[in-house]
Design a protein around this motif. Structure first.
Motif, PDB file in Angstrom:
ATOM      1  N   MET A 149     -16.876  -2.246 -13.671  1.00  0.00           N
ATOM      2  CA  MET A 149     -15.760  -2.131 -12.992  1.00  0.00           C
ATOM      3  C   MET A 149     -14.676  -1.851 -13.632  1.00  0.00           C
ATOM      4  N   LEU A 150     -13.713  -0.931 -13.108  1.00  0.00           N
ATOM      5  CA  LEU A 150     -12.566  -0.463 -13.824  1.00  0.00           C
ATOM      6  C   LEU A 150     -11.515  -1.750 -13.466  1.00  0.00           C
ATOM      7  N   GLU A 151     -10.699  -1.933 -14.495  1.00  0.00           N
ATOM      8  CA  GLU A 151      -9.429  -2.838 -14.323  1.00  0.00           C
ATOM      9  C   GLU A 151      -8.227  -1.990 -14.086  1.00  0.00           C
ATOM     10  N   VAL A 152      -7.642  -1.910 -12.768  1.00  0.00           N
ATOM     11  CA  VAL A 152      -6.737  -0.995 -12.417  1.00  0.00           C
ATOM     12  C   VAL A 152      -5.389  -1.666 -12.841  1.00  0.00           C
ATOM     13  N   PRO A 153      -4.592  -1.207 -13.554  1.00  0.00           N
ATOM     14  CA  PRO A 153      -2.975  -1.988 -13.627  1.00  0.00           C
ATOM     15  C   PRO A 153      -2.363  -1.827 -12.670  1.00  0.00           C
ATOM     16  N   GLU A 154      -1.537  -2.807 -12.448  1.00  0.00           N
ATOM     17  CA  GLU A 154      -0.720  -2.941 -10.837  1.00  0.00           C
ATOM     18  C   GLU A 154       0.172  -1.666 -10.936  1.00  0.00           C
ATOM     19  N   ALA A 155       0.592  -0.887 -11.819  1.00  0.00           N
ATOM     20  CA  ALA A 155       1.604   0.223 -11.915  1.00  0.00           C
ATOM     21  C   ALA A 155       1.287   1.185 -12.961  1.00  0.00           C
ATOM     22  N   PRO A 156       1.668   2.320 -12.817  1.00  0.00           N
ATOM     23  CA  PRO A 156       1.752   3.456 -14.012  1.00  0.00           C
ATOM     24  C   PRO A 156       2.690   2.776 -15.306  1.00  0.00           C
ATOM     25  N   TYR A 157       3.543   2.096 -14.926  1.00  0.00           N
ATOM     26  CA  TYR A 157       4.695   1.569 -15.884  1.00  0.00           C
ATOM     27  C   TYR A 157       5.003   0.178 -15.841  1.00  0.00           C
ATOM     28  N   LEU A 158       4.992  -0.717 -16.790  1.00  0.00           N
ATOM     29  CA  LEU A 158       5.339  -1.944 -16.711  1.00  0.00           C
ATOM     30  C   LEU A 158       6.850  -2.181 -17.321  1.00  0.00           C
ATOM     31  N   PRO A 159       7.592  -2.860 -16.796  1.00  0.00           N
ATOM     32  CA  PRO A 159       8.980  -3.245 -17.476  1.00  0.00           C
ATOM     33  C   PRO A 159       9.036  -3.993 -18.710  1.00  0.00           C
ATOM     34  N   THR A 160       9.935  -3.761 -19.302  1.00  0.00           N
ATOM     35  CA  THR A 160      10.061  -4.409 -20.591  1.00  0.00           C
ATOM     36  C   THR A 160      11.499  -5.235 -20.655  1.00  0.00           C
ATOM     37  N   GLY A 161      11.918  -5.689 -21.851  1.00  0.00           N
ATOM     38  CA  GLY A 161      13.130  -6.340 -21.840  1.00  0.00           C
ATOM     39  C   GLY A 161      14.338  -5.428 -21.798  1.00  0.00           C
ATOM     40  N   ARG A 162      14.183  -4.101 -21.908  1.00  0.00           N
ATOM     41  CA  ARG A 162      15.320  -3.207 -21.706  1.00  0.00           C
ATOM     42  C   ARG A 162      15.096  -2.431 -20.413  1.00  0.00           C
ATOM     43  N   ALA A 163      16.304  -2.281 -19.803  1.00  0.00           N
ATOM     44  CA  ALA A 163      16.258  -1.788 -18.649  1.00  0.00           C
ATOM     45  C   ALA A 163      15.895   0.052 -18.913  1.00  0.00           C
ATOM     46  N   ASP A 164      16.210   0.580 -19.908  1.00  0.00           N
ATOM     47  CA  ASP A 164      15.889   1.925 -20.139  1.00  0.00           C
ATOM     48  C   ASP A 164      14.458   2.143 -20.848  1.00  0.00           C
ATOM     49  N   VAL A 165      13.613   1.043 -21.182  1.00  0.00           N
ATOM     50  CA  VAL A 165      12.284   1.622 -21.580  1.00  0.00           C
ATOM     51  C   VAL A 165      11.193   0.686 -20.700  1.00  0.00           C
ATOM     52  N   VAL A 166      10.264   1.403 -20.535  1.00  0.00           N
ATOM     53  CA  VAL A 166       8.986   1.037 -19.670  1.00  0.00           C
ATOM     54  C   VAL A 166       7.888   1.140 -20.615  1.00  0.00           C
ATOM     55  N   GLU A 167       6.842   0.488 -20.370  1.00  0.00           N
ATOM     56  CA  GLU A 167       5.537   0.356 -21.287  1.00  0.00           C
ATOM     57  C   GLU A 167       4.488   1.235 -20.462  1.00  0.00           C
ATOM     58  N   SER A 168       3.853   2.155 -20.895  1.00  0.00           N
ATOM     59  CA  SER A 168       2.904   3.145 -20.210  1.00  0.00           C
ATOM     60  C   SER A 168       1.768   2.444 -20.108  1.00  0.00           C
ATOM     61  N   THR A 169       1.010   2.686 -18.867  1.00  0.00           N
ATOM     62  CA  THR A 169      -0.482   2.130 -18.766  1.00  0.00           C
ATOM     63  C   THR A 169      -1.247   3.236 -18.646  1.00  0.00           C
ATOM     64  N   PRO A 170      -2.812   2.896 -18.964  1.00  0.00           N
ATOM     65  CA  PRO A 170      -3.834   3.766 -18.401  1.00  0.00           C
ATOM     66  C   PRO A 170      -3.693   4.471 -17.077  1.00  0.00           C
ATOM     67  N   LEU A 171      -2.888   3.793 -16.040  1.00  0.00           N
ATOM     68  CA  LEU A 171      -2.632   4.495 -14.844  1.00  0.00           C
ATOM     69  C   LEU A 171      -2.050   5.722 -14.891  1.00  0.00           C
ATOM     70  N   THR A 172      -1.352   5.835 -15.783  1.00  0.00           N
ATOM     71  CA  THR A 172      -0.485   7.289 -15.840  1.00  0.00           C
ATOM     72  C   THR A 172      -1.442   8.465 -16.335  1.00  0.00           C
ATOM     73  N   ARG A 173      -2.657   8.081 -16.571  1.00  0.00           N
ATOM     74  CA  ARG A 173      -3.369   9.322 -17.147  1.00  0.00           C
ATOM     75  C   ARG A 173      -3.562  10.592 -16.070  1.00  0.00           C
ATOM     76  N   ALA A 174      -3.670  11.646 -16.595  1.00  0.00           N
ATOM     77  CA  ALA A 174      -3.469  12.911 -15.814  1.00  0.00           C
ATOM     78  C   ALA A 174      -4.992  13.437 -15.295  1.00  0.00           C
ATOM     79  N   GLY A 175      -5.834  13.199 -16.583  1.00  0.00           N
ATOM     80  CA  GLY A 175      -7.306  13.522 -16.294  1.00  0.00           C
ATOM     81  C   GLY A 175      -7.642  15.059 -17.014  1.00  0.00           C
ATOM     82  N   TRP A 176      -6.564  15.972 -17.245  1.00  0.00           N
ATOM     83  CA  TRP A 176      -6.845  17.226 -17.717  1.00  0.00           C
ATOM     84  C   TRP A 176      -6.580  17.428 -19.323  1.00  0.00           C
TER      85      TRP A 176
END
Length: 271
Positions: free
Chosen positions: A1-28
């Motif tokens: 069973m895959l664990e699906v992140p809640e979003a492609p990106y997660l917030p960080t302590g900075r408004a201009d920086v996000v953390e990428s999750t595996p849900l951003t993957r394109a596949g190609w």
């Protein structure tokens, strides 16, 4: 069973920086991000820029410089042209080494409430999404079976007349089911940009096993913002033996068309 992140990106302590999750993957490509979410992240940066009067994005062009890895991403924006009627904003995405990965330019226009002539009303529409069945999203689109990919676990699709299954012009409805950044509401611009990025694959003219047809950019024109969760698109591609092409699409909500999407394509024979 895959664990699906809640979003492609997660917030960080900075408004201009996000953390990428595996849900951003394109596949190609291995561990590269989907162009739709990258473009939407640029749109998010644009929408955060203050305006002198109430404004909305009327055009967003995103240049994809290189494959975006799944790393923390920093956005940076600046006003190129300020005004009360027209504003132009430039926004870029950088990796942790400050390498620029993508850049966007947006035109924002002031909001008004004009009385327009009857012939200005949109007359184009698509059959409603509830008239069509959803494909099996766990194996939908390009990419190995069983992989966590954006187009399988963050959107819902209704194909119109086997839009993705057959070659040539195609049409579909898409509903974004995950926020772009965890804890933030999806904006109408986010919906339009993400769906607009699918015109190339929706209207492909050959199998990816035979040809590479990679988009180098994305331009979305909006004569109004979409309403509701479902965004439709009818798309077609034109390819040339010189190794380039153009994919274009008309964007719809359940009322009528609201914009256009265009991608410049790089073509080559698959190795």
């Amino acid at each position: 069973m895959l664990e699906v992140p809640e979003a492609p990106y997660l917030p960080t302590g900075r408004a201009d920086v996000v953390e990428s999750t595996p849900l951003t993957r394109a596949g190609w490509y291995a561990d590269g991000q989907h162009g739709g979410v990258v473009s939407a992240l640029i749109g998010r940066a644009v929408e955060a820029v203050p305006t002198l009067t109430p404004m909305e994005v009327a055009r967003l062009t995103v240049e994809l410089f290189r494959v975006v890895p799944m790393v923390p991403l920093r956005t940076e924006s600046r006003v190129v042209r300020e005004g009360k009627r027209i504003q132009v904003v430039e926004a870029s995405i950088f990796d942790p080494d400050d390498v620029e990965l993508a850049r966007g330019v947006a035109v924002r226009l002031r909001k008004a409430n004009l009385e327009l002539p009857a012939q200005a009303a949109s007359a184009s529409s698509l059959p409603r999404p509830e008239e069509f069945d959803s494909p099996e999203m766990a194996t939908f689109g390009v990419g190995p079976r069983g992989e966590l990919l954006y187009h399988r676990y963050a959107v819902e699709v209704r194909e119109i007349d086997e839009g993705f299954t057959r070659l040539g012009p195609g049409a579909m409805w898409m509903r974004v089911t995950k926020p772009l950044v965890a804890g933030e509401a999806i904006t109408p611009l986010t919906r339009a940009v993400i769906v607009g990025d699918f015109v190339n694959g929706l209207s492909r003219l050959s199998s990816p096993r035979r040809f590479i047809f990679m988009n180098a950019d994305l331009t979305v024109h909006l004569h109004r913002m979409p309403a509701g969760e479902w965004v439709g698109v009818s798309a077609e591609s034109r390819w040339d033996p010189a190794g380039r092409g153009v994919a274009t699409g008309t964007l719809y909500d359940t009322t009528s068309d609201f914009g256009r999407s265009t991608q410049t394509l790089f073509l080559d024979v698959a190795l």
